[in-house]
Each structure stands twice: as structure tokens, then as C-alpha cells.
Design an enzyme around this catalytic site. Sequence first.
Site, PDB file in Angstrom:
ATOM      1  CB  CYS A 376      -1.012  -0.033   1.138  1.00 28.52           C
ATOM      2  SG  CYS A 376      -2.446   0.971   0.729  1.00 28.52           S
ATOM      3  CG  HIS A 502      -3.510  -3.493   2.993  1.00 27.71           C
ATOM      4  ND1 HIS A 502      -2.570  -2.994   3.865  1.00 27.71           N
ATOM      5  CD2 HIS A 502      -4.168  -2.420   2.496  1.00 27.71           C
ATOM      6  CE1 HIS A 502      -2.649  -1.669   3.896  1.00 27.71           C
ATOM      7  NE2 HIS A 502      -3.617  -1.295   3.076  1.00 27.71           N
ATOM      8  CD  GLU A 504      -1.245  -6.097   5.170  1.00 29.82           C
ATOM      9  OE1 GLU A 504      -0.950  -6.373   3.985  1.00 29.82           O
ATOM     10  OE2 GLU A 504      -1.461  -4.932   5.565  1.00 29.82           O
TER      11      GLU A 504
HETATM   12  N1  GLN Z   1      -1.941   6.859   2.406  1.00 34.16           N
HETATM   13  C1  GLN Z   1      -2.006   6.044   1.231  1.00 34.16           C
HETATM   14  C2  GLN Z   1      -3.355   6.173   0.543  1.00 34.16           C
HETATM   15  O1  GLN Z   1      -4.312   6.602   1.158  1.00 34.16           O
HETATM   16  C3  GLN Z   1      -1.719   4.610   1.547  1.00 34.16           C
HETATM   17  C4  GLN Z   1      -2.761   3.964   2.377  1.00 34.16           C
HETATM   18  C5  GLN Z   1      -2.315   2.697   3.051  1.00 34.16           C
HETATM   19  O2  GLN Z   1      -1.121   2.415   3.127  1.00 34.16           O
HETATM   20  N2  GLN Z   1      -3.239   1.936   3.616  1.00 34.16           N
HETATM   21  O3  GLN Z   1      -3.483   5.838  -0.597  1.00 34.16           O
END
Ligand code: GLN
Length: 539
Positions: A376, A502, A504
Site C-alpha cells: 500500500c 494489503h 497481509e
Molecule cells: N496513504 C495512502 C493512501 O491513502 C496509503 C494507504 C495505506 O497504506 N493503507 O493511498
Amino acid sequence: MRYVIITGGVLSGIGKGTIASSICYLLKNSGLKVTALKIDPYLNYDAGTMNPYQHGEVFVLDDGSEVDLDLGNYERYLDKSLTGDNNLTTGKIYKEVIERERRGEYLGNTVQIIPHITNEIKRRIKKVAASDDLDVVVIEVGGTVGDIESMPFLEAVRQLRREEFGKVLVGHVTLIPSVGSNEELKTKPTQHSVKTLREIGIQPDIILGRSPRKLDAESRRRIALFTDVPEESVISVHDVSNVYLIPEIMEKQGVVRIIKKSLGIESGPFTDIWGEYRKNIMNPRAEVTIAVVGKYTELHDAYFSHKEAFTHVAGETGINTKLRWIDSDSLSVDPSPLEGVQGILIPGGFGYRGVEGKIIATKKSREEKIPFLGICLGFQISVIEYARNVLGLKKANSSEFDSSTPDPVIDILPEQKAVKDLGGTMRLGSKRVRIFDNTLAMGLYKSPEIFERHRHRYEVNPLYKDRLEKAGMVFSGVDNEGTRMEIAELPDRDNFIASQYHSEFKSRPLNPSKLHLHLVKKALEYKEMQKEALLKTER
Ligand code: GLN
């Protein structure tokens, strides 16, 4: 339908969630159809707006619900995907009741905690019970007995037990500390907490005592005497070297038999499907050190699912991962904490603080070919780093961190521009990811499509896609429409991968996240290389 309700006494944070998850595991692997319901008595509607510093990671479900990290545990112990309905909060209950009141559905009546709030709680519990073909719902009531917030939920439990007589079992988790020079186990806090539970009309059926060592016969006798729980139903959940041993120690004391007898249900014998898995975790054949470069590193629960994913990898491969927690802020001043690691993980995150340190870590990985996984925000960082240091766009950034950057290689998702509320408005939940042939990602997933969970507001700016690709970056996975970048790789690297999703969150004990698995395997190879290089220099 049968209900197993787990309440907590004395203190919070003594492992009630693990115990309830273990019960899920035991019942499911005895052939019963089980689901879990976690009650969080806080007023927040969901965990989405909560600070990971205070509350640990925000877990995301397939349906896009942002929930307490305990839901992740239930998914992992049950090996089953849950929905937002499996997490109940005071916020959800009150919102529903107040909205109904505004619609005039209470026909002029005074709206009260009893019966309106408690009815809504029971309705939600029964909705979960009816959502699937199920035998048992395991319900964990968060907080400790006596807290103001949990009162309406416990009152609903009392009513449910009356209405579903013989079909509800209450297990109370308490702390049995050892004190004094002779380390005597003290049962008094348990007596008091059961007393509090009885004051609200709930007599527990079993006591699950968290203690530093196995409860002796005398302590069990005392607890039974003071709480009217049969001695055999006082279960010792003493400290063990690994949480995955908890189901086993509970099962050995007959928990499944006691629950089934009390609820009048029958099933086959319990089969422990984690036997081999647990052996690998407890007796690993190798170990690697992975740096987790983030800004919430003081509270490891902020990265709970990552820790779990590495445990799943250990269970499958026998390679243990030692995590080195590195505060990304500190890397801008001193990059030495990265020395000697065999892999780097940059997890998700929000806000600018710590970003430059993460870019330093990513650059080091790229230049020194240290195995890398970005998730992410980590994915977005790998793109920013590439744009700055390979494409030469020195000021490239995400518009999340610098609204006036000349090169917003990461930009807000178009549909996010109009969003005002912070809660529940990101691009959330399970989305299809398409994977291209002849890529590392295809090698790992062996499928042209996967479904993975998301939680973000920003994405790779499509205006920069061609330039990034020309400079060598490979976008090996895209969204359903093909316009959103989902996976990034580097051309000459089989140990560098980053995903917008994600991975995970869907990692499970017998089915670890492919990306974490790959990172660890590559880290072990890297370790062998480090060793050989060292030998050469010594020679
Ligand atoms: N801040 C970034 C976004 O909003 C990444 C978000 C995250 O890592 N969950 O796209």
C-alpha cells in the site's frame, strides 16, 4: 442455533480474543459450522478512523468494512472470511436506533436502552446467526465486566440467555495472578469479577483463567466454590511459548466436551489441523531478519497482520522471521539500523511523517538488491523512489504529502476528490486484480486474476505510467478496468515486489500471503549470499 459468549473480567488485554478464537478453532475442527461475532463497546461506528497507535491495526474485510484487528484473528482461526456484521459496536447500534426513531418507527414511544438498544443488539446477533448455515456463533464481548460501555451488551446477553434457554453458554475470562515470594496463585480478582457478572444477572458456565502457570487443584477448587462453576469447567489458560498452543491446552482440559454437553450438541472428534504447522513454527530450520520500516513501530499491534503473515510463512516453510522494527523517521538521520537485514518491508501508512526515511530504505534495497516488499503506502513509496532516482524527477511525490509537487506520481483517486467524511470512504475491500504473464507476480500467484483487500485514497498517477515503464518499472498487476496499478516490480529483480493491496489481510495459517512467503524465501537466499561473500573476504 447455539451461542458461546465470552466475557472478560479483571483486566483487558489478557487474551480474551485469542481464547474466543481458539474456541472457534476447536469447535470448527470438531465438525461444527461456526462463525464469530466481536462486540466492541466503544462509540466509534467502526475502527476505520481509529489511530493505530491507540488501537493497533485497522483490519479490512472483503466487504470493505474497517474493523478491529481481532476480526483478523477470527478469520485466521476459522479460516473463513467474515463481514462487517461480524463486528458490532455501540456506534452501529445507536446509529440504527436513532435513525429508526427519526423515521418515526417507534410510534411515539420513549426510546430507551432497555428494550430498544438491547433489542437492536439481539437483532444483530440473530442476524449473524441466520446469515449462513451455522451451528454455533461465538460472541466475544469486548472490554471488562463493570465497564459502563459494555452494560447494554451484557444486558442483551442476559435476555438472550433467557429467551434461548439451554442454547447459550457463557465463558468468563479472568486473570489469576501469582504474587508474593511463594508465587501463590490468587483467585480473589476472579471471585470479584464473577460477582460483578452475577449482579447483572449472568452466571458463567465456564471460567477461563489466565494465569502465569497451570492452575493447581486448590485454585480450581476455590474458584468453583466461590463461583458455582463446576470444578471441571474451570479451565487453566496458562502462559505458553506460542499462542498456537492455546487451543491444544484448552482441548486437553475437555473444553469441547463441556461446551457440547452444556449446549446439547453432538459432533465428531476434534482434528488438530495445525499439527505440522505448529511444529514448524516452534522448531524452525532457519531464520531471517526483516526490517519493518514504519512510523508506528513502537506499537507492534499496528502491524499485527504482517506479524501473523510471517508466522504463517514460518508454519509453511520452517523459516522463522525476526522482525527488526525501524522508525522510518530515524533513517533520515542515521540509516545504520538497516545494516545486516535480509529483507525490507514497508507497510501501509498515512501522512507525510516518516516518508523520506521509507524512501531511503527503498533506495537502499533497490541499489543493494536487498529483498523488498512494499504494501500500500510501501507500494506508493517504491514508485516515488523510482521516479525521483531513476526517472530523475527529483521532486516527485504523492499529492498526499506535497500538494504542490510538480510531479505527483501518486495522486488522489478521481472518485475521492469529492469525499469529505473520513470514515468508511476510502477505496476499501476485496477487488479483482489482473496479473500479466511473464512477470514475477504471475510466478507467485499462478493465476491471471486474484482478489485482494484494499484501503487507500491515492494511486499511481496514470499520467506517469508510461514514463515509469519506459524507465524500467514493471506494473505486473492492474485493477479490473486496467487503469489502476496494483503491483510493481523491477526488471532485473526477482526479489523486489510491491502491491497497492494489503496481502497481509488474507494471509491464513495454512495459506500464507504469497508476497510475504516470497520475501522470506528470498531473504534466506540473500542470507546465504551474505555468508558466502563474508567467507570470500575472509579467504
Ligand atoms: N496513504 C495512502 C493512501 O491513502 C496509503 C494507504 C495505506 O497504506 N493503507 O493511498
